[in-house]
Design a protein around this motif. Sequence first.
Motif, PDB file in Angstrom:
ATOM      1  N   VAL A 139      -5.043   5.149   5.412  1.00 25.95           N
ATOM      2  CA  VAL A 139      -5.422   6.563   5.527  1.00 25.95           C
ATOM      3  C   VAL A 139      -4.497   7.358   4.604  1.00 25.95           C
ATOM      4  CG1 VAL A 139      -5.550   8.542   7.094  1.00 25.95           C
ATOM      5  CG2 VAL A 139      -6.183   6.258   7.924  1.00 25.95           C
ATOM      6  N   GLU A 140      -5.082   8.104   3.680  1.00 23.66           N
ATOM      7  CA  GLU A 140      -4.281   8.959   2.795  1.00 23.66           C
ATOM      8  C   GLU A 140      -4.288  10.373   3.354  1.00 23.66           C
ATOM      9  OE1 GLU A 140      -5.376   8.272  -1.493  1.00 23.66           O
ATOM     10  OE2 GLU A 140      -6.573   6.685  -0.581  1.00 23.66           O
ATOM     11  N   ALA A 141      -3.124  11.019   3.338  1.00 27.11           N
ATOM     12  CA  ALA A 141      -3.040  12.337   3.967  1.00 27.11           C
ATOM     13  C   ALA A 141      -2.002  13.195   3.253  1.00 27.11           C
ATOM     14  CB  ALA A 141      -2.662  12.176   5.438  1.00 27.11           C
ATOM     15  N   ILE A 142      -2.137  14.497   3.433  1.00 28.83           N
ATOM     16  CA  ILE A 142      -1.204  15.441   2.818  1.00 28.83           C
ATOM     17  C   ILE A 142      -0.558  16.274   3.916  1.00 28.83           C
ATOM     18  CG2 ILE A 142      -1.152  17.556   1.402  1.00 28.83           C
ATOM     19  CD1 ILE A 142      -2.843  16.037  -0.601  1.00 28.83           C
ATOM     20  N   SER A 143       0.762  16.388   3.857  1.00 19.58           N
ATOM     21  CA  SER A 143       1.496  17.168   4.856  1.00 19.58           C
ATOM     22  C   SER A 143       1.171  18.647   4.667  1.00 19.58           C
ATOM     23  CB  SER A 143       3.003  16.937   4.675  1.00 19.58           C
ATOM     24  OG  SER A 143       3.708  18.002   5.279  1.00 19.58           O
ATOM     25  N   LEU A 144       0.771  19.301   5.748  1.00 18.84           N
ATOM     26  CA  LEU A 144       0.426  20.722   5.641  1.00 18.84           C
ATOM     27  C   LEU A 144       1.683  21.566   5.448  1.00 18.84           C
ATOM     28  CD1 LEU A 144      -2.366  21.037   8.370  1.00 18.84           C
ATOM     29  CD2 LEU A 144      -2.623  20.734   5.904  1.00 18.84           C
ATOM     30  N   ALA A 145       2.821  21.054   5.887  1.00 17.25           N
ATOM     31  CA  ALA A 145       4.065  21.817   5.755  1.00 17.25           C
ATOM     32  C   ALA A 145       4.659  21.692   4.350  1.00 17.25           C
ATOM     33  CB  ALA A 145       5.077  21.339   6.801  1.00 17.25           C
ATOM     34  N   TYR A 174      -0.893  16.778   9.350  1.00 16.75           N
ATOM     35  CA  TYR A 174      -1.441  16.235   8.096  1.00 16.75           C
ATOM     36  C   TYR A 174      -2.927  16.535   7.957  1.00 16.75           C
ATOM     37  CZ  TYR A 174       2.734  13.575   6.976  1.00 16.75           C
ATOM     38  OH  TYR A 174       4.003  13.237   6.628  1.00 16.75           O
ATOM     39  N   ALA A 175      -3.345  16.689   6.703  1.00 16.41           N
ATOM     40  CA  ALA A 175      -4.778  16.724   6.394  1.00 16.41           C
ATOM     41  C   ALA A 175      -5.125  15.376   5.794  1.00 16.41           C
ATOM     42  CB  ALA A 175      -5.072  17.825   5.390  1.00 16.41           C
ATOM     43  N   ILE A 176      -6.082  14.711   6.358  1.00 18.57           N
ATOM     44  CA  ILE A 176      -6.511  13.415   5.816  1.00 18.57           C
ATOM     45  C   ILE A 176      -7.416  13.679   4.618  1.00 18.57           C
ATOM     46  CG2 ILE A 176      -7.941  11.388   6.329  1.00 18.57           C
ATOM     47  CD1 ILE A 176      -6.687  11.501   9.153  1.00 18.57           C
ATOM     48  N   THR A 177      -7.141  12.971   3.530  1.00 18.06           N
ATOM     49  CA  THR A 177      -7.916  13.226   2.312  1.00 18.06           C
ATOM     50  C   THR A 177      -8.860  12.069   1.958  1.00 18.06           C
ATOM     51  OG1 THR A 177      -6.022  12.464   1.025  1.00 18.06           O
ATOM     52  CG2 THR A 177      -6.254  14.847   1.343  1.00 18.06           C
TER      53      THR A 177
END
Length: 331
Positions: A139-145, A174-177
Motif C-alpha cells: 500500500v503506497e500512502a502519503i502522510s497528510l502532516a 495517511y492518504a492511500i495513493t
Amino acid sequence: MKDINDYSLLPHNTFGMDVRAKRYVEYESEAELQQVLPSIDADRCLHIGGGSNLLFTADYDGVVLHSAIKGIEVVDETDDSLLVRVGAGVVWDEFVAYAVAKGWGGVENLSLIPGEVGASAVQNIGAYGVEAKDVIVVVEAISLASGEKRVFGNLECAYAYRQSIFKRELKGAYAITYVTYRLSRKPVLNLSYGGLQRIQPQPSNIQEVRQAIIDTRNAKLPDPKQQGNAGSFFMNPVVTRDKFLSIQSQYPDMPYYDVEDGVKIPAGWMIEQCGWKGRSMGRAAVHDKQALVLVNLGGATSAEIVALSDAVCRSVMEQFGIDIHPEVNFI
Ligand code: EPU
C-alpha cells in the motif's frame, strides 16, 4: 484538481445525507496532493473514498479530501501470478471487472462491493470468504502532516476483520495513493462460503463466480441509488466459545463461523430474531431482505439513522447479551 469551498457532499455518501464540507479537494496525482497539503490542517481533514461506509451526522467543518488517482498497471508477472498496481481513486468494482475480464483470479468474490480501491486497503473489505488482505501486497500512502511518501507491506497494515492500521493507530494520518494486489493467472475458485455452496449449477470459472455474486448481492442488498444505505451497518461480533454454546443451546439453528479468536455470529441473523427485519423508525428502516443493512427511506436525518441503530443494538443486547458495533464510520 478540484478545490471548492462550501461543497455539498450529497454525491459523496451513499446514505444520501445532504451535508456540506467547508472545503473539498480532489487530486489526480501524488504530486497534486503534496502540493495542496501545506494549505490543509491535517487535524481538520477527512479523507473519503466512495462514501459507501460513512454516516455524516453534521456538516464537516474542515477539508474533505478525495483521490481521483486512476490507472491499473501490471508491474510484475510470473507464469502463475501478476502484481497489479491500482490508483486509489479507481472504483473498486471497475478494477474487479477488469481483472475478471482478463482472467486474473483473486478478487472475483469481492464483486460489486461499493467504494474505491483506496478504501479497500483501509477497510479490508470482505465478502464470500475473501478479504482484501488476502491479495494486497503493498500500500503506497502519503502522510497528510508531512507530505512524505511511505510504502506499507501487507503485514505492516495489521489487517484483521474490517480492520487495519489505517483505521486504528494511523487513523486519518495517511492518504492511500496506490494499492498493489497479487492476482493469479491460474485462478482457484473459492466457493466455500455458505451462500455460494447452494448455487446450482456451481460456477466453473471466475466470470461465473462474479456473475453469481452479483446476482446474490443484488437479491439481498439495496441499491443506494434507490434507497440510501452503506451496506452492512454493523460488524459481525466474535464471542467466546462458552458464550456461543450457551446461545446455541437456546437457538440450535443459529448460523455461525468458527474464527481464530472465538465464534463469529451473524449480526443480521440476531437482528432478525429480535424482530427488526423490515421495521422502520421514522424515515430509517432495517432492510427487509438483509437485516444487517439500515436504509434511508427518503429524507432521513442522521439522527433518525442513529436512533434506529441504537434501538437495534439495545434489542440485541437484551435478547442475546451481545454488544454489536457499527461498521459504518460516523463523521
Ligand atoms: N441472516 C439472517 N437474517 C438476515 C441476514 C443474515 O438470518 O437478515 C443470516 C443468513 O441467513 C446467513 C448469515 O446470517 O446464515 C450470514 O448472512 P450473509 O451471508 O448475508 O452475510 P452477513 O454476515 O450478514 C457479511 C458481510 C457482507 C458480505 C456478506 C457475504 C459483514 C459486516 N458483512 O454479511 O459485507 O457481503 O457477509 O460475504 O461482515 C458490507 O460489509 O457492507 C457487506 C455487505
